[in-house]
Design a protein around this motif. Structure first.
Motif, PDB file in Angstrom:
ATOM      1  N   VAL A   1      40.262 -98.429  37.493  1.00  8.94           N
ATOM      2  CA  VAL A   1      40.534 -99.311  36.365  1.00  8.94           C
ATOM      3  C   VAL A   1      41.572 -98.620  35.489  1.00  8.94           C
TER       4      VAL A   1
ATOM      5  N   LEU B   1      43.654 -97.282  30.030  1.00  8.20           N
ATOM      6  CA  LEU B   1      43.562 -97.926  28.721  1.00  8.20           C
ATOM      7  C   LEU B   1      42.180 -98.545  28.536  1.00  8.20           C
ATOM      8  N   ILE B   2      41.730 -99.242  29.567  1.00 11.48           N
ATOM      9  CA  ILE B   2      40.442 -99.937  29.498  1.00 11.48           C
ATOM     10  C   ILE B   2      39.298 -98.941  29.540  1.00 11.48           C
ATOM     11  N   VAL B   3      39.409 -97.976  30.455  1.00 13.79           N
ATOM     12  CA  VAL B   3      38.337 -96.996  30.590  1.00 13.79           C
ATOM     13  C   VAL B   3      38.125 -96.238  29.280  1.00 13.79           C
TER      14      VAL B   3
ATOM     15  N   LEU C   1      39.215 -96.982  26.268  1.00 12.08           N
ATOM     16  CA  LEU C   1      38.854 -97.895  25.183  1.00 12.08           C
ATOM     17  C   LEU C   1      37.342 -98.159  25.236  1.00 12.08           C
ATOM     18  N   GLY C   2      36.848 -98.423  26.434  1.00 16.70           N
ATOM     19  CA  GLY C   2      35.419 -98.650  26.602  1.00 16.70           C
ATOM     20  C   GLY C   2      34.631 -97.408  26.220  1.00 16.70           C
ATOM     21  N   MET C   3      35.108 -96.248  26.687  1.00 16.35           N
ATOM     22  CA  MET C   3      34.430 -94.990  26.372  1.00 16.35           C
ATOM     23  C   MET C   3      34.423 -94.760  24.864  1.00 16.35           C
TER      24      MET C   3
ATOM     25  N   LEU D   1      39.592-105.441  20.353  1.00 15.96           N
ATOM     26  CA  LEU D   1      38.775-105.020  21.499  1.00 15.96           C
ATOM     27  C   LEU D   1      37.969-106.205  22.031  1.00 15.96           C
TER      28      LEU D   1
ATOM     29  N   LYS E   1      29.410-103.292  24.599  1.00 16.11           N
ATOM     30  CA  LYS E   1      30.774-103.793  24.759  1.00 16.11           C
ATOM     31  C   LYS E   1      31.615-102.827  25.591  1.00 16.11           C
ATOM     32  N   GLY E   2      31.487-101.530  25.273  1.00 15.73           N
ATOM     33  CA  GLY E   2      32.250-100.521  25.995  1.00 15.73           C
ATOM     34  C   GLY E   2      31.936-100.539  27.477  1.00 15.73           C
ATOM     35  N   ILE E   3      30.635-100.634  27.772  1.00 21.26           N
ATOM     36  CA  ILE E   3      30.237-100.642  29.181  1.00 21.26           C
ATOM     37  C   ILE E   3      30.716-101.917  29.861  1.00 21.26           C
TER      38      ILE E   3
ATOM     39  N   ILE F   1      33.317-103.798  29.197  1.00 26.04           N
ATOM     40  CA  ILE F   1      34.757-103.924  29.457  1.00 26.04           C
ATOM     41  C   ILE F   1      35.149-103.117  30.694  1.00 26.04           C
ATOM     42  N   VAL F   2      34.581-101.911  30.820  1.00 26.07           N
ATOM     43  CA  VAL F   2      34.895-101.109  32.003  1.00 26.07           C
ATOM     44  C   VAL F   2      34.308-101.774  33.250  1.00 26.07           C
TER      45      VAL F   2
ATOM     46  N   ALA G   1      36.241-104.997  34.213  1.00 27.36           N
ATOM     47  CA  ALA G   1      37.548-104.677  34.794  1.00 27.36           C
ATOM     48  C   ALA G   1      37.382-104.182  36.225  1.00 27.36           C
TER      49      ALA G   1
ATOM     50  N   ARG H   1      38.589-106.154  39.638  1.00 28.03           N
ATOM     51  CA  ARG H   1      39.545-105.413  40.450  1.00 28.03           C
ATOM     52  C   ARG H   1      39.138-105.436  41.912  1.00 28.03           C
TER      53      ARG H   1
END
Lengths: 316, 323
Positions: free
Chosen positions: A123, A126-128, A130-132, B256, B307-309, B311-312, B315, B319
């Motif tokens: 992934v 940026l996304i990883v 940002l999520g972290m 976000l 939310k953080g979990i 989004i990853v 994605a 993918r």
């Protein structure tokens, strides 16, 4: 042909070094003219003391950007480290020797997880990150909502101690940057970061362990954020879950201003160091002249656009 | 024309479980989530709570449909939240006490937003600045402009009718939901039925091929950024109607959230894929999860972690599913 390319790359970087260096001189002159206190030793040490936090997070960001990634978890990580240290040391001030290495190791581990996730899940970083960042911030807030905690006097000392009139933190920063620069240029591991950033596919075909190098870059970034958090705790004396929030973006400015290209593979820590100097001195000057931090935000945004626009035009 | 065909729905001949899951997975997930929410919390199905959820969802939905356009052309807009707050501050700049000013406020908000979107798009398309940095810088600049104007203090001279945007009803239907529905339908038509929409898909899936097919990718990209900013600006006004007073941080976190919702709704960050309906489903899932966190008595910070979990995870899911 490759020698020529190398030369071009050097020249391009030289150009940005010259420009940033010129701007720094300009600020020095402007500061001397506009204020009779700007060039006093007292303010110089003040600026030098301020360098460390921005310097460290920008250094960490440089590793990641050179490798072709980006780290948006830096700010949350710095905050988390200050909260952890202040809470832990409030409870057991005698365990500094344990708390500090623990915090740094945890920060590096979080960075490594960022790297592992980008490699395994494939992934976008940026996304990883940002999520972290969101996860760390949420966790930190659950732990402590308001600034608080305390640290022993001995730890506060590292932020303020001077040797021969020069702040220890500034000396630490210069040494760390020198080591990082040498490591990137002179060692195989360091140069691998450039290879991966330049063309990850080519690096893989050349037998480099791209995944491992990626994880290493993010772990280094996490470690830098950890040390920055340590110095920030030492300076403020408390843990603050929001203190690092702005650092994520601020860490990117010196990197791009210093000529490192966001696409990866080009640039270096020297440029970042100049970028950190420029940004810190500019802020100091603007404070002296009485420009509010609101206008400083605008200036920061414009600097990013101009710097990036400049480099992009040179690239094409 | 290959990239275009690849993005269009396939003919109905081959229907496999995987395809069904891919198409309706999020809707199924939302259904499961709703049932679970109803079972876990007796409060969830109460009309007051549902209205509350929908009221929160509306401004976010407006931002997300715009964000989807930008992501569709391989971009990203981090300035949406800052723009929302700036538009909200702008709305107070009229110091209007009567409702006559509302159309003017809307007009001004749309014009300013379009301008911001144009600059974002211009930087990305013409100056080759990465979308991340361009919109990031825009975010900081808007923030500086806003604070410089307000001096840091919240202001609250607003026409009384602004709250109508959040709680008003026409024929029993909330105004904010009607507006969102209209925006979504219009933008869906633009995306899936218009010439511009076709160009957006082509530029998103392969800018070079699009260029060779006689499309000006720059213009399409700029158009997407303008659409995104205008949507965010309108969303900002509706959010302002909801919160009532202008703080400098109205909408914070929407950058976000909007990306999370769009990505969860199947709008691929690699560009050229996604639907407006999917993005809105993403909003619904996100808002229900947020609501559930609170109803179940978890601390609100838990929302950030989830939310953080998400989004990853989302994605990664899309993918492996789509590429």
């Amino acid at each position: 042909m490759s020698a020529l390319l190398m030369d071009l790359r050097r020249n391009r970087l030289m150009m940005s070094y010259l420009i940033v260096g010129g701007l720094i001189l300009l600020i020095l002159v402007a500061g001397g003219v506009l204020s009779d206190r700007f060039l006093t030793w007292r303010n110089v040490t003040n600026v030098l003391q301020q360098l460390i936090v921005l310097g460290l997070v920008s250094l960490g960001q440089t590793f990641v950007v050179l490798m072709g990634g980006i780290d948006l978890a830096i700010g949350s990580l710095v905050s988390a480290v200050t909260v952890f240290l202040a809470n832990f040391l409030d409870w057991r001030p005698d365990l500094v020797w344990l708390a500090v290495p623990l915090a740094l190791a945890a920060a590096a581990a979080v960075g490594a997880v960022n790297g592992i996730l980008t490699v395994v899940l494939r992934v976008h970083p940026l996304i990883v990150t940002l999520g972290m960042s969101s996860v760390i911030f949420g966790g930190t807030l659950m732990y402590r909502k308001e600034p608080g905690g305390s640290i022993p006097r001995a730890l506060e000392d590292i932020a303020y101690r001077n040797v021969g009139g020069i702040p220890v933190s500034a000396i630490v920063l210069v040494v760390v940057f020198a080591i990082a620069g040498l490591w990137l240029q002179r060692t195989r591991a360091g140069r691998n970061i450039y290879f991966v950033g330049g063309d990850a596919e080519a690096a893989r075909l050349n037998g480099l362990a791209v995944g491992r190098i990626t994880v290493m870059a993010y772990a280094l970034s996490g470690l830098c954020a950890g040390i920055a958090g340590l110095f920030l705790t030492a300076r403020t004396g408390v843990g603050d879950p929001r203190i690092g929030a702005a650092l994520t973006l601020q860490s990117i400015t010196p990197v791009v201003v210093g000529g490192t290209i966001l696409a990866g593979g080009r640039g270096g820590v020297f440029g970042t160091f100049l970028g950190v100097l420029l940004v810190t001195m500019l802020n100091s000057l603007l404070n002296f002249v009485g420009v509010s931090s609101y206008y400083q935000w605008i200036i920061q945004g414009v600097i990013i656009i101009v710097a990036v626009g400049f480099h992009t035009v040179r690239r094409t | 024309m290959a990239p275009l065909e690849a993005t269009l729905p396939k003919s109905r001949k081959s229907v496999s479980m995987a395809a069904i899951f891919e198409r309706f997975g999020l809707a199924i997930f939302l259904g499961v989530l709703l049932v679970a929410a109803a079972l876990l919390s007796p409060t969830f199905l109460r009309p007051a709570n549902l209205v509350n959820v929908l009221t929160i969802a509306a401004p976010l939905g407006m931002v997300v449909v715009g964000q989807a356009f930008v992501i569709m052309v391989r971009g990203l807009d981090l300035s949406v939240a800052s723009l929302m707050a700036t538009v909200a501050v702008l709305a107070t700049a009229f110091k209007a006490t009567s409702n006559d000013a509302i159309p003017v406020i809307f007009l001004a908000a749309i014009v300013i937003s379009a301008l911001v979107g144009f600059v974002n798009g211009w930087l990305v398309a013409k100056r080759n600045v990465s979308p991340f940095l361009a919109t990031l810088a825009m975010m900081i600049i808007l923030q500086g402009v806003r604070f410089a104007y307000t001096g840091g203090a919240p202001i609250s001279t607003l026409p009384p009718g602004m709250s109508f945007l959040a709680s008003g009803r026409i024929w029993g239907i909330p105004v904010n939901l009607t507006t969102l529905a209209v925006m979504a339908v219009v933008l869906s038509i633009v995306l899936h039925r218009s010439r511009l929409g076709r160009k957006i898909f082509m530029v998103g899936s392969n800018p070079k091929a699009a260029f060779l097919n006689g499309i000006a990718p720059d213009r399409v990209t700029i158009a997407c950024y303008v659409i995104c900013s205008v949507c965010a600006g309108i969303g900002g006004l509706f959010l302002l109607g909801y919160v009532g007073t202008v703080s400098n941080w109205v909408g914070q976190g929407y950058e976000l959230d909007s990306i999370v919702a769009a990505v969860m709704g199947g709008v691929a960050l690699s560009g050229g894929r996604g639907t407006i309906l999917g993005a809105l489903l993403g909003v619904a899932v996100l808002v229900v999860i947020n609501n559930l966190v609170l109803l179940l008595g978890f601390p609100i910070e838990m929302q950030l972690i989830i939310k953080g979990i998400i989004i990853v995870g989302a994605a990664a899911f899309y993918r492996t599913r789509l590429v």
